[in-house]
Design a protein around this motif. Structure first.
Motif, PDB file in Angstrom:
ATOM      1  N   TRP A  29       6.945  -7.312   9.900  1.00  0.00           N
ATOM      2  CA  TRP A  29       7.552  -5.994   9.664  1.00  0.00           C
ATOM      3  C   TRP A  29       6.774  -5.246   8.593  1.00  0.00           C
ATOM      4  O   TRP A  29       6.471  -4.067   8.739  1.00  0.00           O
ATOM      5  CB  TRP A  29       9.019  -6.165   9.281  1.00  0.00           C
ATOM      6  N   ARG A  33       4.498  -1.662   8.898  1.00  0.00           N
ATOM      7  CA  ARG A  33       4.783  -0.483   8.075  1.00  0.00           C
ATOM      8  C   ARG A  33       3.536   0.085   7.408  1.00  0.00           C
ATOM      9  O   ARG A  33       3.572   1.172   6.859  1.00  0.00           O
ATOM     10  CB  ARG A  33       5.819  -0.825   7.007  1.00  0.00           C
ATOM     11  N   ASN A  43       5.871   7.337   9.388  1.00  0.00           N
ATOM     12  CA  ASN A  43       7.161   6.981   9.992  1.00  0.00           C
ATOM     13  C   ASN A  43       7.198   5.476  10.226  1.00  0.00           C
ATOM     14  O   ASN A  43       7.088   5.007  11.364  1.00  0.00           O
ATOM     15  CB  ASN A  43       7.371   7.724  11.316  1.00  0.00           C
ATOM     16  N   SER A  46      11.897   0.846  10.834  1.00  0.00           N
ATOM     17  CA  SER A  46      12.927   0.329   9.933  1.00  0.00           C
ATOM     18  C   SER A  46      13.149  -1.158  10.214  1.00  0.00           C
ATOM     19  O   SER A  46      12.763  -1.672  11.263  1.00  0.00           O
ATOM     20  CB  SER A  46      14.238   1.099  10.113  1.00  0.00           C
ATOM     21  N   PHE A  47      13.780  -1.813   9.291  1.00  0.00           N
ATOM     22  CA  PHE A  47      14.059  -3.244   9.410  1.00  0.00           C
ATOM     23  C   PHE A  47      14.852  -3.540  10.683  1.00  0.00           C
ATOM     24  O   PHE A  47      14.513  -4.441  11.445  1.00  0.00           O
ATOM     25  CB  PHE A  47      14.823  -3.701   8.166  1.00  0.00           C
ATOM     26  N   ASN A  49      15.156  -1.783  13.392  1.00  0.00           N
ATOM     27  CA  ASN A  49      14.430  -1.469  14.626  1.00  0.00           C
ATOM     28  C   ASN A  49      13.381  -2.522  14.933  1.00  0.00           C
ATOM     29  O   ASN A  49      12.993  -2.695  16.071  1.00  0.00           O
ATOM     30  CB  ASN A  49      13.755  -0.097  14.524  1.00  0.00           C
TER      31      ASN A  49
END
Length: 146
Positions: A29, A33, A43, A46-47, A49
């Protein structure tokens, strides 16, 4: 050790492996990012998603249960002793059970058709007399002899 201790320590072994897997997912993750240069994306995902929590939680519960059950089975039979033995068996439970599933006799016993009539016993495939000369193909494949 008692049965309850084996269950708890084996479950902790399963939880330990799931914690390592979760840590690896967090690293993925974090990498998603960032840009290749190391800057934060405009963008970023998110965690929630990026990590699908319901399956992750189901796997965690399954690892706890499998770890506790395997450690209890191995511990009470004397195959694993002490805290470290129970923790190790609990951590390795999914791999141990997968390996047991690769054994032909166990696989066949689990996959027997439900339409088989109760009380009627069939001779297992490996018990049927082999009339050909030499080793049976499955014995050669599994490294045994006929």
């Amino acid at each position: 050790m008692t049965v309850v201790e084996y269950m708890l320590i084996g479950g902790a072994g399963g939880a330990l492996i799931e914690a390592v897997a979760f840590f690896n997912r967090l690293g993925e993750w974090r990498a998603a990012r960032l840009t290749p240069t190391g800057n934060k994306r405009r963008n970023p995902p998110s965690f929630l998603n990026f990590i699908d929590l319901p399956p992750v939680m189901a796997i965690a519960v399954a690892r706890l249960v499998l770890g506790g059950a395997a450690a209890t089975a191995y511990g009470t039979s004397g195959q694993a002793t002490g805290t470290l033995g129970a923790l190790t068996v609990g951590a390795a439970a999914p791999a141990l059970l997968q390996q047991l599933g690769q054994i032909r006799q166990i696989r066949e016993a689990v996959a027997q058709p439900a339409t088989q009539q109760p009380g009627v016993q069939q001779m297992p495939a490996d018990m049927v007399p082999n009339t050909k000369e030499g080793a049976a193909p499955e014995a050669v494949q599994e490294g045994g002899i006929a």
